[in-house]
Design a protein around this motif. Structure first.
Motif, PDB file in Angstrom:
ATOM      1  N   ARG A 120       0.847   7.199  -9.363  1.00 57.67           N
ATOM      2  CA  ARG A 120      -0.506   6.773  -9.909  1.00 57.67           C
ATOM      3  C   ARG A 120      -0.784   6.534 -11.252  1.00 57.67           C
ATOM      4  NH1 ARG A 120      -2.781  10.674  -5.368  1.00 57.67           N
ATOM      5  NH2 ARG A 120      -2.301   9.552  -3.468  1.00 57.67           N
ATOM      6  N   ARG A 121      -0.266   7.352 -12.133  1.00 61.47           N
ATOM      7  CA  ARG A 121      -0.598   7.453 -13.346  1.00 61.47           C
ATOM      8  C   ARG A 121       0.073   6.202 -14.053  1.00 61.47           C
ATOM      9  NH1 ARG A 121      -2.328  12.615 -14.627  1.00 61.47           N
ATOM     10  NH2 ARG A 121      -0.885  14.139 -13.543  1.00 61.47           N
ATOM     11  N   HIS A 150     -13.614   3.633 -14.968  1.00 60.83           N
ATOM     12  CA  HIS A 150     -12.108   3.596 -14.299  1.00 60.83           C
ATOM     13  C   HIS A 150     -11.251   4.098 -15.116  1.00 60.83           C
ATOM     14  CE1 HIS A 150      -9.184   2.297 -11.299  1.00 60.83           C
ATOM     15  NE2 HIS A 150      -8.336   1.418 -12.282  1.00 60.83           N
ATOM     16  N   THR A 165      -5.342   7.953   2.976  1.00 63.22           N
ATOM     17  CA  THR A 165      -4.093   7.664   2.826  1.00 63.22           C
ATOM     18  C   THR A 165      -2.874   7.835   3.793  1.00 63.22           C
ATOM     19  OG1 THR A 165      -3.693   9.302   1.282  1.00 63.22           O
ATOM     20  CG2 THR A 165      -4.513   7.293   0.040  1.00 63.22           C
ATOM     21  N   VAL A 184      -6.157   4.826  -6.035  1.00 62.81           N
ATOM     22  CA  VAL A 184      -4.864   4.562  -6.808  1.00 62.81           C
ATOM     23  C   VAL A 184      -4.840   5.302  -7.998  1.00 62.81           C
ATOM     24  CG1 VAL A 184      -3.892   2.584  -5.548  1.00 62.81           C
ATOM     25  CG2 VAL A 184      -5.321   2.353  -7.396  1.00 62.81           C
ATOM     26  N   MET A 225      -9.405  -4.346 -14.795  1.00 64.32           N
ATOM     27  CA  MET A 225      -9.149  -2.976 -14.325  1.00 64.32           C
ATOM     28  C   MET A 225      -7.945  -2.332 -14.113  1.00 64.32           C
ATOM     29  SD  MET A 225     -12.853  -2.218 -13.769  1.00 64.32           S
ATOM     30  CE  MET A 225     -12.765  -1.404 -12.345  1.00 64.32           C
ATOM     31  N   LYS A 269       0.570  -1.223   0.038  1.00 64.71           N
ATOM     32  CA  LYS A 269      -0.049  -0.042  -0.001  1.00 64.71           C
ATOM     33  C   LYS A 269       0.733   1.199  -0.291  1.00 64.71           C
ATOM     34  CE  LYS A 269      -4.525  -1.195   1.213  1.00 64.71           C
ATOM     35  NZ  LYS A 269      -5.596  -1.059   2.652  1.00 64.71           N
ATOM     36  N   SER A 310      -6.053  -5.034  -5.746  1.00 64.09           N
ATOM     37  CA  SER A 310      -6.235  -5.276  -4.089  1.00 64.09           C
ATOM     38  C   SER A 310      -7.024  -6.578  -3.908  1.00 64.09           C
ATOM     39  CB  SER A 310      -7.146  -4.069  -3.741  1.00 64.09           C
ATOM     40  OG  SER A 310      -8.093  -4.786  -2.779  1.00 64.09           O
ATOM     41  N   TYR A 331      -2.941  -1.458  -9.593  1.00 66.09           N
ATOM     42  CA  TYR A 331      -3.115  -2.068  -8.211  1.00 66.09           C
ATOM     43  C   TYR A 331      -4.145  -2.809  -8.330  1.00 66.09           C
ATOM     44  CZ  TYR A 331      -4.196  -2.493  -3.316  1.00 66.09           C
ATOM     45  OH  TYR A 331      -4.494  -2.674  -2.006  1.00 66.09           O
ATOM     46  N   ALA A 335      -9.283  -6.883  -1.974  1.00 64.55           N
ATOM     47  CA  ALA A 335     -10.814  -6.825  -1.817  1.00 64.55           C
ATOM     48  C   ALA A 335     -11.763  -6.557  -2.878  1.00 64.55           C
ATOM     49  CB  ALA A 335     -10.893  -5.292  -1.124  1.00 64.55           C
ATOM     50  N   GLY A 336     -10.679  -6.585  -4.062  1.00 71.20           N
ATOM     51  CA  GLY A 336     -11.656  -6.348  -5.383  1.00 71.20           C
ATOM     52  C   GLY A 336     -11.601  -4.976  -5.751  1.00 71.20           C
ATOM     53  N   SER A 337     -12.410  -4.549  -6.913  1.00 70.23           N
ATOM     54  CA  SER A 337     -12.253  -3.377  -7.519  1.00 70.23           C
ATOM     55  C   SER A 337     -13.813  -2.794  -8.050  1.00 70.23           C
ATOM     56  CB  SER A 337     -11.173  -3.260  -8.673  1.00 70.23           C
ATOM     57  OG  SER A 337     -11.882  -4.254  -9.625  1.00 70.23           O
ATOM     58  N   THR A 338     -14.887  -3.890  -8.081  1.00 66.99           N
ATOM     59  CA  THR A 338     -15.956  -3.430  -8.724  1.00 66.99           C
ATOM     60  C   THR A 338     -17.124  -3.852  -7.582  1.00 66.99           C
ATOM     61  OG1 THR A 338     -16.074  -5.757  -9.437  1.00 66.99           O
ATOM     62  CG2 THR A 338     -15.103  -4.140 -10.762  1.00 66.99           C
ATOM     63  N   CYS A 392       2.209   1.679  -3.247  1.00 70.61           N
ATOM     64  CA  CYS A 392       0.909   2.222  -4.428  1.00 70.61           C
ATOM     65  C   CYS A 392       0.411   3.591  -4.171  1.00 70.61           C
ATOM     66  CB  CYS A 392      -0.041   1.281  -4.358  1.00 70.61           C
ATOM     67  SG  CYS A 392       0.371  -0.266  -4.998  1.00 70.61           S
ATOM     68  N   THR A 393       0.928   4.192  -3.187  1.00 71.00           N
ATOM     69  CA  THR A 393       0.521   5.467  -2.735  1.00 71.00           C
ATOM     70  C   THR A 393      -0.996   5.537  -1.972  1.00 71.00           C
ATOM     71  OG1 THR A 393      -1.177   6.424  -4.451  1.00 71.00           O
ATOM     72  CG2 THR A 393       1.443   6.721  -4.777  1.00 71.00           C
ATOM     73  N   LEU A 394      -1.236   4.302  -1.266  1.00 67.16           N
ATOM     74  CA  LEU A 394      -2.428   4.402  -0.725  1.00 67.16           C
ATOM     75  C   LEU A 394      -2.398   4.425   0.915  1.00 67.16           C
ATOM     76  CD1 LEU A 394      -4.373   1.297  -2.039  1.00 67.16           C
ATOM     77  CD2 LEU A 394      -5.012   3.509  -2.200  1.00 67.16           C
ATOM     78  N   LEU A 395      -0.884   4.501   1.199  1.00 66.88           N
ATOM     79  CA  LEU A 395      -0.462   4.747   2.657  1.00 66.88           C
ATOM     80  C   LEU A 395       0.571   5.634   2.811  1.00 66.88           C
ATOM     81  CD1 LEU A 395      -1.705   3.713   5.333  1.00 66.88           C
ATOM     82  CD2 LEU A 395      -0.342   1.688   5.092  1.00 66.88           C
TER      83      LEU A 395
END
Lengths: 320, 253
Positions: free
Chosen positions: A82-83, A107, B252, B95, A154, A54, A89, A87, A91-94, A57-60
């Motif tokens: 990010r560009r 997306h 984040t 993200v 995705m 994370k 996850s 990623y 948990a999924g994405s949809t 991936c810039t999520l944390l």
């Protein structure tokens, strides 16, 4: 582009505050990933795998250290990171109620991709991941394995140079896992995508990764190719079964002269020892035994699994 | 500035999902219509009682229902963002290079549209039952509940994202909703209340917003009461938007 560095992290750290106590989830990680590599990040649950992922991936936000990801500085230019990264996850994405095609297009538009391009690319990616006919279906109606592949679609819609997969096969049946592995390999082979994946499955890290980083308790404890790691840490186990206990004593003495051998253990008429490379040591050993007139009635070579590696490194089994 | 583009992307996605699950919209519509048909007639006889503010029963009752719709239409949307977070949608958006605030703003915009449509249906029904107000009052009324809805949607989404637990969101939302409802004179005007209750309700901004909308429905568009109410609503949406944007950005941290 080959050999270019995709991820370069130095002293990456993350501490949490929980009930007034400082908890160090990640205690300073150095790692580097080259372009085109598949790197497996292996460790037990709670070792800090997902936290590290994370952060990359810039999520944390890291609480210490620095990293450059896909050519951008993690702290100074998170949008640049990010560009260029994808990623996927755990948990999924949809949303289960959403339509597959609509989720993909929506997306893609966050990356500034227009609807027509997103549709074309999305359908190609679905096709490539054996999901050719799901464009108009509800995400919730897909099977677990299909849904996971949709998550990968995705994550790839903006054609990132680097993709992060967090526990990609958790909860899938063996067939879906093997299927997903071959898709992940072809990502790199056909598109040159760099893949960084976390897993707590030894077999997954073993069969998928070019290189493995083993993390335990927030630090990297070992690094290398699967073969290197196995060789370096425990070596191959040779088990010799002989006719008599006398033979066993003599065989142990001969075996101990093998290059790189440890002290053989004798149990009745069975001898156990470790050598760096069992395949190479075995003919030498058998020839030496025959020369001395010792007749082995059984011989076994067991290559170590990454499980053994983990056990040797940390004193704990990965399954704990 | 990708904020507006990204808000639009989040909005269109959320809107499509809402239209595919129209049950919530229908339930949201049914409640005020039930109030209108089953509670409204009671007020008809009460409106002659001493202490009732000026205006006919519908002009007093319908603004209350509209404000209630704005508040409650926004207040419960946080459950939706928790579900989306759980299925990975929020992280998936975080993200991307998308503007952080757009993730809440786009959803709030969807809620505003839903609330305004519900409000318009409510006003249509009220018209059939005898409500007569000028068209500009209707437009101001719908605008006002849109602003309220946006504020509460942002706040509810923020609580949802911060707690990530339905079990935490439900009591929080209820403990917000009940005093707001009881102290705002939504159902019965506070002019009927004893002195201490009136003073207490003066501290509730929603009482002033309800008062403002009642004044609007009486045709007093340019009065201090109206400007105070609109000012409070705008202040609320600014606070709500700030909390919402901050909460997404903190995801984040």
């Amino acid at each position: 582009m080959a050999g270019e560095t995709m991820i370069e992290a130095k002293g990456l750290k993350r501490t949490y505050k929980a009930r007034g106590k400082q908890i160090e989830a990640v205690r300073g990680i150095d790692l580097s990933v080259r372009q085109g590599e598949i790197v497996g990040f292996l460790g037990p649950n709670g070792a800090g795998k997902t936290t590290t992922l994370k952060m990359l991936c810039t999520l944390l936000e890291p609480t210490g250290g620095s990293a450059s990801v896909a050519g951008s500085d993690l702290r100074k230019d998170p949008i640049g990171v990010r560009r260029k990264i994808g990623y996927v996850s755990q948990a999924g994405s949809t949303s289960p109620e959403a339509i597959v095609g609509e989720e993909i297009v929506s997306h893609a538009r966050f990356y500034g991709i227009d609807k027509a391009t997103a549709t074309k690319r999305g359908q190609e990616l679905l096709e490539a991941l054996d999901l050719g006919d799901v464009w108009k279906r509800n995400c919730g109606s897909l099977s677990g394995g299909q849904r996971r592949r949709l998550d990968i679609v995705m994550g790839l819609i903006h054609e990132p140079a680097l993709v992060f997969l967090d526990e990609p096969t958790t909860g899938l049946d063996p067939q879906s896992r093997a299927n997903l592995w071959s898709h992940i390999r072809s990502l790199r082979d056909k598109r040159g995508t760099t893949v960084f994946l976390t897993t707590h499955y030894m077999d997954e890290a073993d069969s998928l990764s070019d290189r493995i980083l083993i993390i335990d308790n927030g630090t990297i404890v070992a690094e290398g190719t699967p073969a290197e790691l196995k060789k370096r840490v425990s070596g191959d186990a040779i088990t010799l079964t002989l006719r008599h206990e006398d033979d066993a004593k003599r065989a142990a003495e001969i075996a101990s002269r093998l290059e790189g051998s440890d002290t053989p253990g004798i149990e009745a008429h069975v001898v156990r020892l470790h050598v760096p490379d069992g395949g190479r040591a075995l003919p030498v050993l058998l020839a030496a035994l025959t020369k001395d007139g010792i007749d082995a009635i059984g011989v076994d070579v067991n290559r170590p699994t990454l499980d053994d590696v983990f056990l040797t490194l940390t004193g704990r089994s990965l399954r704990d | 500035m990708t904020f507006f583009r990204d808000t639009w992307i989040v909005f269109t996605r959320a809107m499509r999902l809402a239209l595919r699950q129209p049950l919530w919209v229908v339930i949201g519509l049914m409640q005020p219509i039930l109030y209108l048909t089953l509670f409204g007639p009671l007020l008809q006889t009460m409106a002659q009682a001493p202490g009732f503010p000026p205006g006919d029963a519908w002009q007093i009752f319908v603004p209350g229902l509209l404000v209630q719709m704005g508040i409650f239409g926004g207040l419960f949307v946080g459950f939706g963002i928790i579900a989306e977070w759980r299925s990975g949608v929020i992280d998936r958006m975080l993200v991307t290079p998308a503007s952080r605030a757009s993730i809440v703003a786009g959803r709030a915009l969807r809620d505003v549209v839903v609330i305004i449509v519900q409000g318009a249906v409510l006003l249509g029904c009220a018209f059939l039952m005898g409500l007569r107000v000028p068209i500009e009052s209707v437009l101001v009324g719908l605008g006002l509940i849109g602003i309220l809805g946006a504020a509460f949607s942002c706040i509810s989404n923020a609580i949802g994202l911060a707690t990530k637990s339905e079990d935490a969101l439900a009591p929080l939302v209820n403990s917000l909703a009940l005093p707001i409802l009881l102290l705002s004179g939504i159902l019965l005007p506070m002019t009927l209340a004893p002195r201490w209750l009136q003073i207490l309700s003066d501290f509730n901004p929603f009482k002033h917003i309800v008062d403002a909308l009642r004044a609007v429905f009486r045709g007093e568009l340019n009065s201090t009461t109206v400007w105070i109410g609109i000012g409070l609503a705008v202040l609320l949406v600014i606070i709500g938007g700030w909390i919402g944007g901050r909460t997404v950005a903190r995801q984040t941290k």
